[in-house]
Design an enzyme around this catalytic site. Structure first.
Site, PDB file in Angstrom:
ATOM      1  N   ARG A  39       0.833  -1.211   0.000  1.00  0.00           N
ATOM      2  CA  ARG A  39       0.000   0.000   0.000  1.00  0.00           C
ATOM      3  C   ARG A  39       0.867   1.261   0.000  1.00  0.00           C
ATOM      4  O   ARG A  39       0.566   2.224  -0.689  1.00  0.00           O
ATOM      5  CB  ARG A  39      -0.928   0.002   1.217  1.00  0.00           C
ATOM      6  CG  ARG A  39      -1.853   1.222   1.265  1.00  0.00           C
ATOM      7  CD  ARG A  39      -2.792   1.149   2.472  1.00  0.00           C
ATOM      8  NE  ARG A  39      -3.729   2.259   2.469  1.00  0.00           N
ATOM      9  CZ  ARG A  39      -3.497   3.457   2.998  1.00  0.00           C
ATOM     10  NH1 ARG A  39      -2.330   3.700   3.582  1.00  0.00           N
ATOM     11  NH2 ARG A  39      -4.398   4.407   2.937  1.00  0.00           N
ATOM     12  N   TYR A  49       0.426 -13.627   0.098  1.00  0.00           N
ATOM     13  CA  TYR A  49       0.905 -13.378  -1.267  1.00  0.00           C
ATOM     14  C   TYR A  49       2.206 -12.575  -1.184  1.00  0.00           C
ATOM     15  O   TYR A  49       2.463 -11.893  -0.186  1.00  0.00           O
ATOM     16  CB  TYR A  49      -0.144 -12.665  -2.136  1.00  0.00           C
ATOM     17  CG  TYR A  49      -0.774 -11.434  -1.526  1.00  0.00           C
ATOM     18  CD1 TYR A  49      -0.199 -10.171  -1.649  1.00  0.00           C
ATOM     19  CD2 TYR A  49      -1.974 -11.536  -0.826  1.00  0.00           C
ATOM     20  CE1 TYR A  49      -0.795  -9.057  -1.104  1.00  0.00           C
ATOM     21  CE2 TYR A  49      -2.579 -10.422  -0.265  1.00  0.00           C
ATOM     22  CZ  TYR A  49      -1.985  -9.183  -0.405  1.00  0.00           C
ATOM     23  OH  TYR A  49      -2.583  -8.069   0.150  1.00  0.00           O
ATOM     24  N   ASP A  92     -13.847   4.164   0.632  1.00  0.00           N
ATOM     25  CA  ASP A  92     -14.372   3.724   1.930  1.00  0.00           C
ATOM     26  C   ASP A  92     -15.311   4.748   2.557  1.00  0.00           C
ATOM     27  O   ASP A  92     -16.138   4.396   3.399  1.00  0.00           O
ATOM     28  CB  ASP A  92     -13.215   3.449   2.901  1.00  0.00           C
ATOM     29  CG  ASP A  92     -12.527   2.122   2.622  1.00  0.00           C
ATOM     30  OD1 ASP A  92     -12.929   1.421   1.680  1.00  0.00           O
ATOM     31  OD2 ASP A  92     -11.584   1.788   3.363  1.00  0.00           O
TER      32      ASP A  92
HETATM   33  P1  FAD Z   1      -8.241   5.327   2.759  1.00  0.00           P
HETATM   34  O1  FAD Z   1      -7.158   4.579   2.087  1.00  0.00           O
HETATM   35  O2  FAD Z   1      -8.673   4.936   4.118  1.00  0.00           O
HETATM   36  O3  FAD Z   1      -7.763   6.880   2.799  1.00  0.00           O
HETATM   37  C1  FAD Z   1      -8.434   7.877   3.507  1.00  0.00           C
HETATM   38  C2  FAD Z   1      -7.488   9.042   3.729  1.00  0.00           C
HETATM   39  O4  FAD Z   1      -8.224  10.130   4.275  1.00  0.00           O
HETATM   40  C3  FAD Z   1      -6.388   8.727   4.730  1.00  0.00           C
HETATM   41  O5  FAD Z   1      -5.161   9.166   4.210  1.00  0.00           O
HETATM   42  C4  FAD Z   1      -6.791   9.497   5.970  1.00  0.00           C
HETATM   43  O6  FAD Z   1      -5.689   9.904   6.760  1.00  0.00           O
HETATM   44  C5  FAD Z   1      -7.513  10.694   5.355  1.00  0.00           C
HETATM   45  N1  FAD Z   1      -8.509  11.300   6.239  1.00  0.00           N
HETATM   46  C6  FAD Z   1      -9.416  10.661   7.014  1.00  0.00           C
HETATM   47  N2  FAD Z   1     -10.188  11.534   7.676  1.00  0.00           N
HETATM   48  C7  FAD Z   1      -9.750  12.766   7.315  1.00  0.00           C
HETATM   49  C8  FAD Z   1     -10.177  14.084   7.672  1.00  0.00           C
HETATM   50  N3  FAD Z   1     -11.181  14.281   8.528  1.00  0.00           N
HETATM   51  N4  FAD Z   1      -9.521  15.137   7.127  1.00  0.00           N
HETATM   52  C9  FAD Z   1      -8.499  14.947   6.229  1.00  0.00           C
HETATM   53  N5  FAD Z   1      -8.064  13.706   5.877  1.00  0.00           N
HETATM   54  C10 FAD Z   1      -8.694  12.633   6.398  1.00  0.00           C
HETATM   55  N6  FAD Z   1      -6.141  -2.033   2.809  1.00  0.00           N
HETATM   56  C11 FAD Z   1      -5.536  -3.188   2.539  1.00  0.00           C
HETATM   57  O7  FAD Z   1      -6.100  -3.986   1.767  1.00  0.00           O
HETATM   58  N7  FAD Z   1      -4.297  -3.486   3.057  1.00  0.00           N
HETATM   59  C12 FAD Z   1      -3.642  -2.630   3.882  1.00  0.00           C
HETATM   60  O8  FAD Z   1      -2.551  -2.903   4.323  1.00  0.00           O
HETATM   61  C13 FAD Z   1      -4.283  -1.412   4.225  1.00  0.00           C
HETATM   62  N8  FAD Z   1      -3.679  -0.550   5.084  1.00  0.00           N
HETATM   63  C14 FAD Z   1      -4.302   0.623   5.370  1.00  0.00           C
HETATM   64  C15 FAD Z   1      -3.652   1.517   6.239  1.00  0.00           C
HETATM   65  C16 FAD Z   1      -4.244   2.739   6.545  1.00  0.00           C
HETATM   66  C17 FAD Z   1      -3.557   3.672   7.491  1.00  0.00           C
HETATM   67  C18 FAD Z   1      -5.485   3.108   5.945  1.00  0.00           C
HETATM   68  C19 FAD Z   1      -6.096   4.468   6.244  1.00  0.00           C
HETATM   69  C20 FAD Z   1      -6.143   2.203   5.095  1.00  0.00           C
HETATM   70  C21 FAD Z   1      -5.564   0.951   4.809  1.00  0.00           C
HETATM   71  N9  FAD Z   1      -6.153   0.031   3.940  1.00  0.00           N
HETATM   72  C22 FAD Z   1      -5.546  -1.136   3.642  1.00  0.00           C
HETATM   73  C23 FAD Z   1      -7.472   0.296   3.355  1.00  0.00           C
HETATM   74  C24 FAD Z   1      -7.452   0.556   1.928  1.00  0.00           C
HETATM   75  O9  FAD Z   1      -6.379   1.411   1.598  1.00  0.00           O
HETATM   76  C25 FAD Z   1      -8.800   1.180   1.633  1.00  0.00           C
HETATM   77  O10 FAD Z   1      -9.830   0.271   1.971  1.00  0.00           O
HETATM   78  C26 FAD Z   1      -9.000   1.418   0.184  1.00  0.00           C
HETATM   79  O11 FAD Z   1      -7.827   1.713  -0.451  1.00  0.00           O
HETATM   80  C27 FAD Z   1      -9.993   2.568  -0.018  1.00  0.00           C
HETATM   81  O12 FAD Z   1      -9.250   3.753   0.044  1.00  0.00           O
HETATM   82  P2  FAD Z   1      -9.804   5.159   0.347  1.00  0.00           P
HETATM   83  O13 FAD Z   1      -8.974   6.105  -0.451  1.00  0.00           O
HETATM   84  O14 FAD Z   1     -11.269   5.221   0.194  1.00  0.00           O
HETATM   85  O15 FAD Z   1      -9.558   5.373   1.893  1.00  0.00           O
END
Ligand code: FAD
Length: 370
Positions: free
Chosen positions: A105, A208, A286
């Site tokens: 990631r 994996y 998410d």
């Molecule tokens: P996310 O990847 O969760 O990103 C959300 C971002 O928004 C984060 O950077 C967070 O810091 C930021 N954020 C949140 N609230 C606020 C706010 N109020 N103001 C400003 N910024 C904010 N999935 C896996 O399959 N394997 C993994 O190892 C894995 N590790 C992860 C580690 C972390 C720290 C996180 C946050 C997620 C992880 N995931 C992992 C989940 C996976 O990345 C997500 O399910 C998927 O990629 C969907 O991504 P997203 O961009 O919707 O959300």
């Protein structure tokens, strides 16, 4: 109507992909991220052909390969007490232009962030958004009390999204009765370039390779009555993991034995957000639909959302946002249901039921990665 500027809340996979896609179409994009920097956090992710479509369209496949993304050869399902595969899906059966990757990631985030900077996306770190207001234009407030406006605000702020609660009531997550340990270990056991799901009563292990095959990513899931806090990074004692998988042999046992510093993650089921968009605010990833890991589609759905959202607003402006929601919600809801349905198949307890179910899987050949 062409939009000129956008704010993306959250520098995760979905937020960064949307920022790049919008910026490539001439939109001035600012990303607000609560962390102080892009951090080396998380472990392995599986990128399936649908997510890869977006990464390729953004021109990033070669960069990811250069960072050690491993091209998967197959998905394999095994029972913890048998040497034979219950099922094997050879990725050579994919269309020739499709591929399946395993990547860290942190590497994916880094490559996306670099590409965003090259498109002149601006970043503000330590920028925690506390509220979002739909409107014309929509606006948001940061923790320091300052406010921002843009024609489009993209809520890509993950499972505890503030943008989501601007459009919906606070959601209620249920503990699924499952916890997952995550860890990476050196690949001293010769793990092949496959995603392997080893299934046992009330537990399963997904493994994996990562980073050129030098590491193996592990996700070990156990059913539990007690609740564990939701979140990715609760450190746990490796002895707890070894105790949960005591009695397993073969490569699964070797991998578990090698774990030094696992994190423990309580798996929670969230409803898909009823409302994804309103007056210039749109949710993705998410923030709109937290996804359980049993189909490895969390990151892939976020990438698809980013692409669909960009295509929608570039053709019809923010007035077209309802079309984005209508396009994405049914597909994502189906994927989330399929992910939820997989856990019981992996954890079957009673011998005869396991025997029948595994033979059905052998015949059906349906891949269900964890
Ligand atoms: P996310 O990847 O969760 O990103 C959300 C971002 O928004 C984060 O950077 C967070 O810091 C930021 N954020 C949140 N609230 C606020 C706010 N109020 N103001 C400003 N910024 C904010 N999935 C896996 O399959 N394997 C993994 O190892 C894995 N590790 C992860 C580690 C972390 C720290 C996180 C946050 C997620 C992880 N995931 C992992 C989940 C996976 O990345 C997500 O399910 C998927 O990629 C969907 O991504 P997203 O961009 O919707 O959300």
């Amino acid at each position: 109507m062409q939009i000129r500027n956008a704010i993306v809340v959250g520098a995760g996979i979905g937020g960064l992909a949307a920022a790049i896609a919008l910026a490539r179409r001439g939109v001035a994009v600012t990303v607000l991220e609560q962390s102080e920097a892009i951090r080396e956090i998380g472990a392995g992710l599986q990128v399936s052909p649908n997510g890869l479509f977006v990464l390729r369209a953004l021109g990033l496949e070669k960069r990811l390969a250069a960072r050690g993304a491993v091209r998967g050869q197959a998905a394999v399902m095994r029972s913890y007490d048998q040497a034979d595969d219950v099922m094997r899906l050879d990725f050579s059966r994919l269309d020739p232009d499709q591929a399946y990757y395993f990547m860290h990631r942190a590497d994916l985030i880094d490559v996306l962030a670099q590409a965003a900077r090259e498109q002149n996306v601006s970043f503000e770190f330590g920028a925690r958004v506390v509220s979002v207001t739909a409107g014309e234009p929509p606006s948001l407030t940061l923790q320091d009390g300052s406010t921002r406006r843009a024609e489009l605000i993209v809520g890509a702020d993950g499972i505890h999204s503030r943008a989501r609660v601007a459009l919906n009531a606070e959601d209620k997550a249920d503990f699924t009765g499952q916890v997952a340990w995550r860890a990476t270990v050196p690949n001293t056991m010769g793990h092949a370039d496959v995603a392997m799901v080893t299934m046992g009563p009330k537990r399963h292990l997904v493994s994996y390779p990562l980073r050129g095959g030098n590491l193996v990513n592990l996700v070990a899931v156990e059913e539990r009555k007690t609740w564990a806090a939701e979140g990715w990074n609760h450190a746990d004692d490796p002895a707890h993991l070894r105790e949960a998988f005591a009695g397993w042999g073969g490569m699964a046992a070797q991998m578990i034995e090698a774990v030094e510093a696992p994190t423990l993650w309580g798996l929670h089921r969230h409803p898909v957000a009823p409302v994804w968009q309103q007056s210039g605010v749109a949710l993705l990833g998410d923030a709109a639909h937290p996804t359980l890991p049993f189909l490895a589609q969390g990151a892939n759905m976020a990438l698809e959302d980013a692409w669909a959202l960009t295509a929608t607003v570039m053709s019809g402006g923010v007035k077209a946002l309802p079309a984005y929601e209508a396009m994405r919600k049914p597909r994502v809801t189906r994927v989330i249901k399929a992910a939820e349905g997989n856990a019981w198949k992996f954890h079957l307890r009673r011998g005869p039921v396991r025997f029948v179910a595994h033979n059905v899987m052998r015949l059906g050949g349906k891949y269900a990665p964890g």
